[in-house]
Structures are given as structure tokens and as C-alpha cells.
Scaffold this motif. Structure first.
Motif, mmCIF file in Angstrom:
data_model
loop_
_atom_site.group_PDB
_atom_site.id
_atom_site.type_symbol
_atom_site.label_atom_id
_atom_site.label_comp_id
_atom_site.label_asym_id
_atom_site.label_seq_id
_atom_site.Cartn_x
_atom_site.Cartn_y
_atom_site.Cartn_z
ATOM 1 N N SER A 86 0.836 -1.199 0.000
ATOM 2 C CA SER A 86 0.000 0.000 0.000
ATOM 3 C C SER A 86 0.877 1.258 0.000
ATOM 4 N N LEU A 87 2.145 1.120 0.426
ATOM 5 C CA LEU A 87 3.041 2.278 0.403
ATOM 6 C C LEU A 87 4.183 2.103 -0.595
ATOM 7 N N TYR A 88 4.730 0.912 -0.644
ATOM 8 C CA TYR A 88 5.892 0.680 -1.487
ATOM 9 C C TYR A 88 5.445 0.174 -2.857
ATOM 10 N N VAL A 89 5.855 0.866 -3.901
ATOM 11 C CA VAL A 89 5.520 0.429 -5.255
ATOM 12 C C VAL A 89 6.632 -0.495 -5.720
ATOM 13 N N GLY A 90 6.314 -1.716 -5.992
ATOM 14 C CA GLY A 90 7.374 -2.613 -6.454
ATOM 15 C C GLY A 90 6.910 -4.039 -6.553
ATOM 16 N N ASN A 128 21.400 1.291 -5.310
ATOM 17 C CA ASN A 128 21.700 2.718 -5.400
ATOM 18 C C ASN A 128 20.784 3.474 -4.443
ATOM 19 N N PRO A 129 21.122 4.736 -4.156
ATOM 20 C CA PRO A 129 20.287 5.497 -3.217
ATOM 21 C C PRO A 129 18.907 5.832 -3.784
ATOM 22 N N GLY A 130 17.973 6.042 -2.875
ATOM 23 C CA GLY A 130 16.673 6.588 -3.251
ATOM 24 C C GLY A 130 15.711 5.609 -3.880
ATOM 25 N N LEU A 131 15.907 4.316 -3.645
ATOM 26 C CA LEU A 131 15.052 3.318 -4.290
ATOM 27 C C LEU A 131 13.988 2.737 -3.353
ATOM 28 N N GLY A 132 13.823 3.367 -2.204
ATOM 29 C CA GLY A 132 12.722 2.946 -1.337
ATOM 30 C C GLY A 132 13.070 1.929 -0.268
ATOM 31 N N LYS A 133 14.370 1.758 0.011
ATOM 32 C CA LYS A 133 14.749 0.768 1.026
ATOM 33 C C LYS A 133 14.285 1.178 2.415
ATOM 34 N N THR A 134 14.467 2.458 2.745
ATOM 35 C CA THR A 134 14.039 2.917 4.062
ATOM 36 C C THR A 134 12.533 2.778 4.200
ATOM 37 N N LEU A 135 11.835 3.163 3.149
ATOM 38 C CA LEU A 135 10.377 3.037 3.151
ATOM 39 C C LEU A 135 9.964 1.583 3.369
ATOM 40 N N LEU A 136 10.631 0.707 2.687
ATOM 41 C CA LEU A 136 10.326 -0.717 2.766
ATOM 42 C C LEU A 136 10.549 -1.256 4.188
ATOM 43 N N VAL A 146 20.510 -0.714 8.909
ATOM 44 C CA VAL A 146 21.893 -0.235 8.984
ATOM 45 C C VAL A 146 22.269 0.243 7.586
ATOM 46 N N ASP A 147 22.235 1.554 7.407
ATOM 47 C CA ASP A 147 22.463 2.104 6.077
ATOM 48 C C ASP A 147 23.956 2.215 5.792
ATOM 49 N N GLU A 148 24.320 1.791 4.592
ATOM 50 C CA GLU A 148 25.709 1.847 4.127
ATOM 51 C C GLU A 148 26.665 1.222 5.133
ATOM 52 N N ARG A 164 3.344 5.842 -10.508
ATOM 53 C CA ARG A 164 2.620 5.582 -9.262
ATOM 54 C C ARG A 164 3.398 6.089 -8.043
ATOM 55 N N ILE A 165 4.725 5.949 -8.095
ATOM 56 C CA ILE A 165 5.552 6.427 -6.975
ATOM 57 C C ILE A 165 5.343 7.930 -6.798
ATOM 58 N N VAL A 166 5.390 8.629 -7.910
ATOM 59 C CA VAL A 166 5.239 10.086 -7.844
ATOM 60 C C VAL A 166 3.832 10.441 -7.372
ATOM 61 N N ARG A 220 1.781 8.818 -5.536
ATOM 62 C CA ARG A 220 1.554 8.559 -4.112
ATOM 63 C C ARG A 220 1.995 9.735 -3.268
ATOM 64 N N ARG A 221 3.053 10.383 -3.738
ATOM 65 C CA ARG A 221 3.524 11.540 -2.973
ATOM 66 C C ARG A 221 2.487 12.654 -3.007
ATOM 67 N N ILE A 222 1.769 12.779 -4.096
ATOM 68 C CA ILE A 222 0.739 13.814 -4.175
ATOM 69 C C ILE A 222 -0.353 13.515 -3.156
ATOM 70 N N ASP A 223 -0.708 12.241 -3.043
ATOM 71 C CA ASP A 223 -1.756 11.873 -2.102
ATOM 72 C C ASP A 223 -1.307 12.023 -0.657
ATOM 73 N N TRP A 224 -0.050 11.643 -0.390
ATOM 74 C CA TRP A 224 0.379 11.606 1.018
ATOM 75 C C TRP A 224 0.491 12.995 1.634
ATOM 76 N N LYS A 225 1.041 13.922 0.869
ATOM 77 C CA LYS A 225 1.224 15.294 1.333
ATOM 78 C C LYS A 225 2.005 15.405 2.643
HETATM 79 N N1 LIG Z 1 9.380 1.869 -4.923
HETATM 80 C C1 LIG Z 1 8.930 2.950 -4.272
HETATM 81 N N2 LIG Z 1 7.649 3.023 -3.856
HETATM 82 C C2 LIG Z 1 7.198 4.110 -3.204
HETATM 83 N N3 LIG Z 1 7.947 5.184 -2.901
HETATM 84 C C3 LIG Z 1 9.225 5.171 -3.276
HETATM 85 C C4 LIG Z 1 9.795 4.046 -3.967
HETATM 86 N N4 LIG Z 1 11.090 4.317 -4.213
HETATM 87 C C5 LIG Z 1 11.323 5.503 -3.689
HETATM 88 N N5 LIG Z 1 10.227 6.029 -3.118
HETATM 89 C C6 LIG Z 1 10.116 7.337 -2.463
HETATM 90 O O1 LIG Z 1 11.344 8.000 -2.700
HETATM 91 C C7 LIG Z 1 11.884 8.554 -1.522
HETATM 92 C C8 LIG Z 1 13.210 7.926 -1.193
HETATM 93 O O2 LIG Z 1 13.014 6.593 -0.724
HETATM 94 P P1 LIG Z 1 13.839 5.972 0.482
HETATM 95 O O3 LIG Z 1 14.279 7.025 1.418
HETATM 96 O O4 LIG Z 1 13.061 4.855 1.041
HETATM 97 O O5 LIG Z 1 15.080 5.416 -0.363
HETATM 98 P P2 LIG Z 1 16.377 4.667 0.128
HETATM 99 O O6 LIG Z 1 16.549 3.523 -0.806
HETATM 100 O O7 LIG Z 1 16.280 4.375 1.575
HETATM 101 O O8 LIG Z 1 17.506 5.731 -0.144
HETATM 102 P P3 LIG Z 1 18.965 5.895 0.537
HETATM 103 O O9 LIG Z 1 19.801 4.807 -0.058
HETATM 104 O O10 LIG Z 1 19.384 7.241 0.112
HETATM 105 O O11 LIG Z 1 18.769 5.753 2.001
HETATM 106 C C9 LIG Z 1 10.854 8.347 -0.441
HETATM 107 O O12 LIG Z 1 10.086 9.511 -0.338
HETATM 108 C C10 LIG Z 1 10.007 7.202 -0.938
HETATM 109 O O13 LIG Z 1 8.717 7.347 -0.476
#
Ligand SMILES: Nc1ncnc2c1ncn2[C@@H]1O[C@H](COP(=O)(O)OP(=O)(O)OP(=O)(O)O)[C@@H](O)[C@H]1O
Ligand SMILES: [Mg+2]
Length: 323
Positions: A19-23, A46-54, A107-109, A185-187, A189-194
Motif C-alpha cells: 500500500s506504500l511501497y511500489v514494487g 543505489n540510493p533513493g530506491l525505497g529501502k528505508t520506506l520498505l 543499517v544504512d551503508e 505511481r511512486i510520484v 503517491r507523494r501527491i496523495d500523502w502530502k
Molecule cells: N518503490 C517505491 N515506492 C514508493 N515510494 C518510493 C519508492 N522508491 C522511492 N520512493 C520514495 O522516494 C523517496 C526515497 O526513498 P527511500 O528514502 O526509502 O530510499 P532509500 O533507498 O532508503 O535511499 P537511501 O539509499 O538514500 O537511504 C521516499 O520519499 C520514498 O517514499
């Protein structure tokens, strides 16, 4: 807990995560398999791929505490474990708990932290206990570590030694969104979440205690036939005989397959493991444990391809159902 209920709960957790993570649903199932198997998962992405969210979504879906540590070259073991300080008024030591005292630890990086700190984390992962100044404290239950490393940066990193990589039950990668639609869809969702942290409103699917019960079901109630065990053993043994491999998988690799495949079987609605469950996980459970011969390291041969090759060469067993 019976198997139908266990399976329904797994579906609910996976649903909460998506419901939050698109993948990829398969990826979500693999992470869950790692957690259900009471293991820890390494992500190379790579960074920014949603790992923290997951990681956060998983933690909150099972009503667990979550902590995150960003590793840096000056991170000390105490920054993760905690410290004991002397309280003169009380005449005793007080434990200031570090982030490791949690259920789900991101544990990041991890490869940016110095070896001493890495080994402190890895010891906690294996022993599930923390020793500070000679005092031992139990980790919380469940306890699940998700560690990340960046595949492109080598400067200023301390690559995890093989012995430590072996501690991870699975090595996964989220990868980039699979399609334009997913990207959109990722983008959207951000509009909805606000808001910055969408996980704050997440309703847990189950309690942490129920998740423990689920782990027990995986360990005790999912049947694995001898022929499937032999299949695992044969695959792992062949990694040690492959001409491009210097050091093959440890028996810990076989155990990782045993545990995660049971979880996968349950999530797929069965109370017994099939060779297909093994195939679904074998690359993620085994490839990171192989050390290739130097020529192949130079050629950047992909360990994952070698594992696939080995799996293709092993005869798939039949008659693996109970009874
Ligand atoms: N697959 C995805 N589904 C939903 N949102 C995503 C997805 N990938 C990225 N995002 C959104 O992009 C942003 C960055 O995601 P997140 O912080 O989880 O990445 P990360 O992999 O932990 O990055 P980093 O390696 O820099 O820690 C968040 O706002 C997240 O909601
Ligand atoms: Mg992150």
C-alpha cells in the motif's frame, strides 16, 4: 495458529507493504521470507530506491519498533550498541541503549563503518545479544536487521569480509522501478500523502507477538521432504566444485535455503516445500557466499549467473509431497 490463518496474515502484511511501497510482489515476499526465517537481509542498491520506506513499512505492519543507523567511517561500536554510565546518586550503572535495541534495525551503508563497528553489528545479528562492558543483554524479539550497501561507491568504504557477508540469509536488490507506470505511481503517491512520512498512519496487520508465532509456524509446521533437502545439498555442494569458484557456499547457505524456502512455501499457500520454492530463492541465498577465482573477479563474472547455471545442471526431484 493454523496454516490458513498464517497464510492470510502473510498476505495482509504483504498488502500493507504494497500500500506504500511500489514494487515487485516477489521482492516483498523475499524480504518477508527473510524475516519469517528469523534471518537478516543485505541490500545492494543505489540510493533513493525505497529501502528505508520498505524497512519502515515492514516494521510498522508487524507492530514493531524501528531504528536506523547511518554508517560513517567514525562510527563506534558504542554508537550502535549503547553505553553504560555510572550514576553516582543511584550508586549503579545505567544502560543507555543504542539503536540496536529494537525489532527492526536498518543499517544504512554498512560498508562505510569501520571493521570494528561492522563486527559489533554482525555479532549481535548472530548471537542476538549485546555485550557492553562485560554485561550481556538480550536483543528484542523479533529482531531483524536490514543492512544496505551502495554498489557504485568504493572510496572510503570497508567492504564486508566474506565471513560477515555469510551472516545474511539473503542478499537482495530493489532495483529501479520496473515500468513507466510504476514510476508514475511512486510520484502520484507523494501527491496523495502530502506528508514526509507516510508510514506514520500505517495500521499494523498483526502484533509483534503474532509475528513470533508466525515464525514458529514456519519453523515447525512446514514440511520439507528428504528429496528436497538433497536437492539443496546437491546445489550447494556443486558451488564448491564449479571451475570458476574459488570458495563455494558454506553449509550456512544450505540452512538459509531451508529456512527461507519454508517461509516461501507458506506464503504461496502450501504446508510443504517444493523445488520451485528453492529455485525462487537460491540465487539470493547463495550467490553472495561465493568467492570467484581471481580471473573471474577481474572479468567481473556474475556470481548470480554461476548459481543459475548450477541450478540448471541439477536434476529436479519429484515426489516431494508429504504422505
Ligand atoms: N518503490 C517505491 N515506492 C514508493 N515510494 C518510493 C519508492 N522508491 C522511492 N520512493 C520514495 O522516494 C523517496 C526515497 O526513498 P527511500 O528514502 O526509502 O530510499 P532509500 O533507498 O532508503 O535511499 P537511501 O539509499 O538514500 O537511504 C521516499 O520519499 C520514498 O517514499
Ligand atoms: Mg534510506
Amino acid at each position: 495458529m493454523n496454516l490458513d490463518k498464517a497464510r492470510a496474515i502473510c498476505d495482509t502484511i504483504a498488502g500493507q507493504i504494497s500500500s506504500l511501497y511500489v514494487g515487485d510482489q516477489v521482492l516483498i515476499k523475499k524480504i518477508l521470507a527473510g524475516a519469517l526465517a528469523n534471518g537478516h537481509v543485505l541490500f545492494e542498491d543505489n540510493p533513493g530506491l525505497g529501502k528505508t520506506l520498505l524497512a519502515k513499512t515492514l516494521a510498522f505492519s508487524i507492530d514493531c519498533n524501528f531504528s536506523r543507523v547511518q554508517c560513517t567511517p567514525d562510527l563506534l561500536p558504542a554508537d550502535i550498541l549503547g553505553t553504560r554510565i555510572w550514576r553516582p546518586q543511584a550508586g549503579s550503572f545505567e544502560l543507555l541503549k543504542g539503536p540496536v535495541f529494537t525489532n527492526v534495525l536498518l543499517v544504512d551503508e554498512i560498508n562505510r563503518s569501520p571493521p570494528k563497528t561492522q563486527s559489533a553489528v554482525l555479532e549481535v545479528m548472530e548471537e542476538r545479544q549485546v555485550t557492553i562492558d562485560g554485561e550481556t543483554y538480550r536483543c528484542e524479539e523479533p529482531f531483524f536487521v536490514l543492512a544496505t550497501q551502495n554498489p557504485i561507491e568504493y572510496e572510503g568504504t570497508y567492504p564486508l569480509p566474506e565471513a560477515q557477508i555469510d551472516r545474511f540469509v539473503l542478499k537482495l536488490s530493489t532495483g529501479y522501478p520496473g515500468s513507466l507506470d510504476a514510476e508514475k505511481r511512486i510520484v502520484k503517491r507523494r501527491i496523495d500523502w502530502k506528508k514526509d512520512d507516510p508510514t506514520r498512519d500505517l495500521e499494523p496487520a498483526i502484533s509483534a507477538g503474532e509475528f513470533r508465532a508466525l515464525q514458529e509456524v514456519v519453523e515447525n509446521d512446514v514440511y520439507i521432504d528428504d528429496v528436497v533437502i538433497e536437492y539443496i545439498a546437491e546445489i550447494v555442494r556443486r558451488t564448491r566444485e564449479h571451475p570458476q569458484v574459488e570458495v563455494g557456499s558454506s553449509p550456512r547457505g544450505s540452512l538459509a535455503l531451508l529456512k527461507t524456502s519454508r517461509a516461501m512455501a507458506l506464503m504461496r499457500g502450501r504446508d510443504f516445500v517444493t523445488p520451485d520454492d528453492i529455485k525462487a530463492l537460491v540465487v539470493d541465498a547463495i550467490a553472495h557466499r561465493l568467492i570467484l577465482r581471481i580471473e573471474d573477479v577481474m572479468k567481473q563474472t556474475d556470481e548470480r549467473k554461476i548459481v543459475k547455471e548450477i541450478v540448471d545442471s541439477v536434476t529436479v526431484p519429484k515426489d516431494y509431497q508429504p504422505g
